[in-house]
Design a protein around this motif. Structure first.
Motif, PDB file in Angstrom:
ATOM      1  N   SER A  43      13.650 104.832  70.661  1.00  0.00           N
ATOM      2  CA  SER A  43      14.418 105.251  69.479  1.00  0.00           C
ATOM      3  C   SER A  43      13.486 105.447  68.296  1.00  0.00           C
ATOM      4  O   SER A  43      12.563 104.657  68.079  1.00  0.00           O
ATOM      5  N   GLU A  44      13.750 106.478  67.523  1.00  0.00           N
ATOM      6  CA  GLU A  44      13.014 106.643  66.277  1.00  0.00           C
ATOM      7  C   GLU A  44      13.454 105.568  65.291  1.00  0.00           C
ATOM      8  O   GLU A  44      14.515 104.955  65.460  1.00  0.00           O
ATOM      9  N   PRO A  45      12.663 105.284  64.243  1.00  0.00           N
ATOM     10  CA  PRO A  45      13.006 104.207  63.321  1.00  0.00           C
ATOM     11  C   PRO A  45      14.384 104.407  62.696  1.00  0.00           C
ATOM     12  O   PRO A  45      14.706 105.486  62.192  1.00  0.00           O
ATOM     13  N   SER A  46      15.184 103.354  62.740  1.00  0.00           N
ATOM     14  CA  SER A  46      16.531 103.386  62.166  1.00  0.00           C
ATOM     15  C   SER A  46      16.464 102.937  60.704  1.00  0.00           C
ATOM     16  O   SER A  46      15.401 102.526  60.228  1.00  0.00           O
ATOM     17  N   PRO A  47      17.568 103.011  59.970  1.00  0.00           N
ATOM     18  CA  PRO A  47      17.513 102.663  58.543  1.00  0.00           C
ATOM     19  C   PRO A  47      16.912 101.297  58.243  1.00  0.00           C
ATOM     20  O   PRO A  47      16.199 101.137  57.257  1.00  0.00           O
ATOM     21  N   GLN A  48      17.199 100.286  59.068  1.00  0.00           N
ATOM     22  CA  GLN A  48      16.629  98.959  58.838  1.00  0.00           C
ATOM     23  C   GLN A  48      15.443  98.665  59.758  1.00  0.00           C
ATOM     24  O   GLN A  48      14.836  97.607  59.651  1.00  0.00           O
ATOM     25  N   ARG A  49      15.145  99.556  60.679  1.00  0.00           N
ATOM     26  CA  ARG A  49      14.174  99.360  61.751  1.00  0.00           C
ATOM     27  C   ARG A  49      14.543  98.131  62.578  1.00  0.00           C
ATOM     28  O   ARG A  49      15.019  98.259  63.704  1.00  0.00           O
ATOM     29  N   THR A  50      14.343  96.953  62.071  1.00  0.00           N
ATOM     30  CA  THR A  50      14.801  95.725  62.718  1.00  0.00           C
ATOM     31  C   THR A  50      16.168  95.361  62.155  1.00  0.00           C
ATOM     32  O   THR A  50      16.342  95.308  60.932  1.00  0.00           O
ATOM     33  N   PRO A  51      17.154  95.074  63.016  1.00  0.00           N
ATOM     34  CA  PRO A  51      18.444  94.632  62.477  1.00  0.00           C
ATOM     35  C   PRO A  51      18.282  93.324  61.728  1.00  0.00           C
ATOM     36  O   PRO A  51      17.320  92.584  61.953  1.00  0.00           O
ATOM     37  N   VAL A  52      19.203  93.031  60.823  1.00  0.00           N
ATOM     38  CA  VAL A  52      19.194  91.725  60.163  1.00  0.00           C
ATOM     39  C   VAL A  52      19.257  90.647  61.243  1.00  0.00           C
ATOM     40  O   VAL A  52      20.034  90.736  62.188  1.00  0.00           O
ATOM     41  N   ILE A  53      18.425  89.622  61.107  1.00  0.00           N
ATOM     42  CA  ILE A  53      18.359  88.568  62.113  1.00  0.00           C
ATOM     43  C   ILE A  53      19.195  87.361  61.681  1.00  0.00           C
ATOM     44  O   ILE A  53      18.869  86.681  60.706  1.00  0.00           O
ATOM     45  N   TYR A  54      20.296  87.160  62.401  1.00  0.00           N
ATOM     46  CA  TYR A  54      21.106  85.959  62.238  1.00  0.00           C
ATOM     47  C   TYR A  54      20.695  84.949  63.317  1.00  0.00           C
ATOM     48  O   TYR A  54      20.185  85.332  64.374  1.00  0.00           O
ATOM     49  N   GLN A  55      20.989  83.672  63.066  1.00  0.00           N
ATOM     50  CA  GLN A  55      20.669  82.647  64.049  1.00  0.00           C
ATOM     51  C   GLN A  55      21.590  81.458  63.839  1.00  0.00           C
ATOM     52  O   GLN A  55      22.053  81.222  62.726  1.00  0.00           O
ATOM     53  N   ALA A  56      21.894  80.744  64.927  1.00  0.00           N
ATOM     54  CA  ALA A  56      22.827  79.619  64.829  1.00  0.00           C
ATOM     55  C   ALA A  56      22.275  78.350  65.460  1.00  0.00           C
ATOM     56  O   ALA A  56      23.014  77.396  65.640  1.00  0.00           O
ATOM     57  N   GLY A  57      21.006  78.314  65.814  1.00  0.00           N
ATOM     58  CA  GLY A  57      20.444  77.130  66.465  1.00  0.00           C
ATOM     59  C   GLY A  57      20.281  75.979  65.498  1.00  0.00           C
ATOM     60  O   GLY A  57      19.751  76.147  64.402  1.00  0.00           O
ATOM     61  N   ALA A  58      20.730  74.793  65.890  1.00  0.00           N
ATOM     62  CA  ALA A  58      20.653  73.639  64.994  1.00  0.00           C
ATOM     63  C   ALA A  58      19.867  72.477  65.586  1.00  0.00           C
ATOM     64  O   ALA A  58      19.734  71.439  64.953  1.00  0.00           O
ATOM     65  N   SER A  59      19.358  72.642  66.805  1.00  0.00           N
ATOM     66  CA  SER A  59      18.470  71.618  67.357  1.00  0.00           C
ATOM     67  C   SER A  59      17.156  71.649  66.572  1.00  0.00           C
ATOM     68  O   SER A  59      16.902  72.561  65.781  1.00  0.00           O
ATOM     69  N   ASP A  60      16.305  70.644  66.794  1.00  0.00           N
ATOM     70  CA  ASP A  60      15.023  70.626  66.089  1.00  0.00           C
ATOM     71  C   ASP A  60      14.233  71.892  66.386  1.00  0.00           C
ATOM     72  O   ASP A  60      13.659  72.510  65.486  1.00  0.00           O
ATOM     73  N   ARG A  61      14.198  72.280  67.652  1.00  0.00           N
ATOM     74  CA  ARG A  61      13.463  73.503  68.013  1.00  0.00           C
ATOM     75  C   ARG A  61      14.162  74.731  67.443  1.00  0.00           C
ATOM     76  O   ARG A  61      13.513  75.685  67.013  1.00  0.00           O
ATOM     77  N   GLY A  62      15.493  74.689  67.440  1.00  0.00           N
ATOM     78  CA  GLY A  62      16.243  75.810  66.890  1.00  0.00           C
ATOM     79  C   GLY A  62      15.989  76.007  65.413  1.00  0.00           C
ATOM     80  O   GLY A  62      15.950  77.134  64.917  1.00  0.00           O
TER      81      GLY A  62
END
Length: 457
Positions: free
Chosen positions: A214-233
């Motif tokens: 794919s050619e570059p999109s408006p954000q290139r990388t989508p906004v990154i959400y995350q829900a990990g709550a462990s220490d590693r997360g």
């Protein structure tokens, strides 16, 4: 300075998402989750309410811990049946102009190359309104759906996720230069091949040559959400996330998650304002206190406590049906719900049952008239340090309708809610006003961008 809050509508392509038993309510439209019109109507409602986005949860397995079987979940429609969230987005995008779309996808069972193309495609089609909620998966039987004999160990899942994101960033940010697409009809040149490159990634888990398709999109990388709550997360979130769905049972837990992640982010070279923190919120609102009581009595009469215990088992790995009421819980929570279920680490089984039997014991269950609900929302946001909330539904679309019609105007009067969208802004620009549509250079993805002077903010 009064801070505007961010709100997502929290949804899932399933009959029973979070508030179990409510699919039986005669005014609930959850049974319509297989109809395209259900989703387009929901999207238009949330856009009318000026929500940031619709946040689409997902799992790729079943809840099979409680009573040693998946049957209790199947009986209740508890996140099963469950359809693909990606396929909803183009339809909802077609009937909206501003609403964002956060889609959950696990890094554990599929390859990064096709996922990168899916998100680029959605980012193009929506004009830059897409986010990826990055999860590693926590349901053991999901592994068996993808040819594995057992669940990948917790830390190994995060090792894999780190590399999955590394490959994804290379595809989105390093493969195509911003001006690679020329579209010069006279020269018979659509794309300049000198401005496209293979990524030639060879790692522990993935070998990906590229280039990105794919050619570059408006954000290139989508906004990154995350829900990990462990220490590693939390370390993973501090490195990658732009918005975090905070998993917590108490305000104290939520504050600790936010403090920890901010400190970790700074230690990794990011800023403490590079991440937005969102909390799940249950709201019942009506114009008068008498109407509130009537609505509460009605909604809570459908509450299925066993459904919550089934859900708890999937997150914690603990089968409460096999334990006595006064037994203490042996805490072994899984991944993204770790900080939520840790609240029960020193509690008895009866304590857990009582919590789910009495929603008023949940500090994030808000009920009252519009001004009372707005007061509590402000109190939670300001005392915890939140940037916003994921609004959970009891009735679809009734919960969203009540919030849009009654709570949004009250929050707007207080300067806590936008009064209009900014035209043509991407989802990233909505979350981080003035920073542009691309990842900043200090982000591990932004640092890989070809010609990265465009996003220094």
């Amino acid at each position: 300075m009064t801070k505007e809050l961010h709100f997502n509508g929290f949804e899932m392509n399933t009959p029973s998402h979070i508030n179990h038993g409510l699919w039986r309510h005669p005014e609930n439209n959850r049974h319509r989750y297989t109809e395209l019109s259900y989703w387009t109507e929901t999207a238009k409602l949330l856009e009318r309410g000026l929500f940031d986005a619709i946040f689409l949860a997902d799992v790729v397995g079943t809840y099979d811990v409680y009573d040693g079987s998946r049957d209790p979940a199947i009986i209740r429609g508890l996140q099963t049946p469950n359809n693909d969230p990606f396929l909803l987005v183009p339809a909802m995008a077609a009937v909206t102009e501003n609403l964002g779309f956060a889609v959950t996808f696990t890094t554990t069972y599929e390859q990064p190359f096709p996922n990168a193309r899916r998100f680029s495609t959605l980012d193009h089609l929506t004009g830059g309104r897409v986010a990826w909620n990055v999860v590693t998966g926590y349901l053991p039987d999901a592994a068996r759906n993808f040819g594995l004999s057992d669940q990948v160990k917790h830390d190994d899942r995060y090792d894999l996720a780190e590399e999955f994101l590394e490959v994804s960033y290379k595809l989105w940010e390093s493969s195509w230069e911003a001006d690679a697409v020329v579209r010069d009809a006279a020269a018979n040149l659509y794309t300049d091949p000198e401005k496209i490159r293979q990524i030639d990634h060879e790692g522990r888990f993935f070998t990906v040559a590229g280039p990105h398709l794919s050619e570059p999109s408006p954000q290139r990388t989508p906004v990154i959400y995350q829900a990990g709550a462990s220490d590693r997360g939390r370390v993973f979130a501090a490195r990658h996330a732009e918005a975090i769905f905070v998993g917590a049972r108490t305000p104290e837990q939520a504050r600790k998650v936010i403090t920890d992640v901010k400190e970790l982010a700074v230690s990794l070279g990011r800023r403490d304002d590079d991440i937005r923190f969102l909390l799940g919120l249950n709201v019942v609102v009506a114009e008068t206190e008498a109407e509130v009581k009537k609505k509460l009595d009605d909604i809570l009469s459908y509450r299925d406590v066993v459904g919550y215990l089934v859900h708890f088992g999937g997150g914690s790995g603990i089968d409460l049906s096999k334990l006595g009421a006064e037994e203490y819980i042996e805490y072994k929570a899984r991944d993204h719900v770790q900080s939520m279920e840790a609240a029960f680490a020193d509690k008895t089984v009866q304590n857990v049952v009582d919590f789910y039997d009495d929603p008023f014991s949940d500090p994030f269950f808000v009920h009252g008239t519009p001004d009372q609900v707005a007061d509590r929302i402000e109190e939670l946001a300001d005392s915890i340090g939140l940037d916003g909330f994921n609004l959970v539904q009891y009735l679809s679309p009734g919960t969203f309708e009540d919030f849009v019609e009654l709570v949004v105007p009250e929050l707007q009067k207080r300067g806590r809610y936008r009064t209009a969208y900014t035209p043509n802004e991407t989802l990233r620009e909505r979350l981080f006003e003035g920073r542009g549509p691309l990842l900043p250079e200090r982000h591990p993805g932004g640092s890989l961008r070809v010609g990265r002077n465009a996003a220094r903010a």
